[in-house]
Design a protein around this motif. Structure first.
Motif: not given
Length: 116
Positions: A20-26, A107-113
């Protein structure tokens, strides 16, 4: 329990889903590389919105985000866009660090869960 992968490739998947958890790539900007950090941040956040929505979730369900900036001098400008985007009262746990990013012009990278 099985692991579901969205957009699997040779090196990584766009999203891995487990329990039930989504791990997004950067996520890095594609169209706004080399432009102002505000534009790059807006693009990356829109990409995250799209990935979450495509998996039945949304930004109000974010659990954590890791933000990587090429230069911490961009922090305040990035936060202007972030603060307007994050769901009111639903800000995820977050860390922001300066890092040498692998993608030129980014200039940015975001990793989200997020919760599914």
């Amino acid at each position: 329990m099985s692991i579901h992968r969205v957009g699997p490739g040779k090196r990584m998947s766009e999203i891995s889903v487990f329990n039930g958890v989504l791990y997004l790539a950067g996520q890095v900007p594609r169209e706004t590389r080399g432009r102002d950090i505000r534009e790059q941040t807006a693009e990356v956040l829109a990409m995250i919105d799209g990935l979450l929505e495509g998996s039945g979730s949304n930004r109000s369900r974010l659990l954590s985000c890791q933000i990587f900036l090429r230069d911490m001098a961009l922090f305040a400008s990035m936060n202007e866009v972030w603060d307007a985007w994050v769901a009111a009262g639903q800000a995820p746990a977050r860390a922001t660090v300066q890092a040498a990013l692998a993608s030129p012009g980014c200039d940015i990278e975001i990793v989200a869960v997020a919760a599914a």
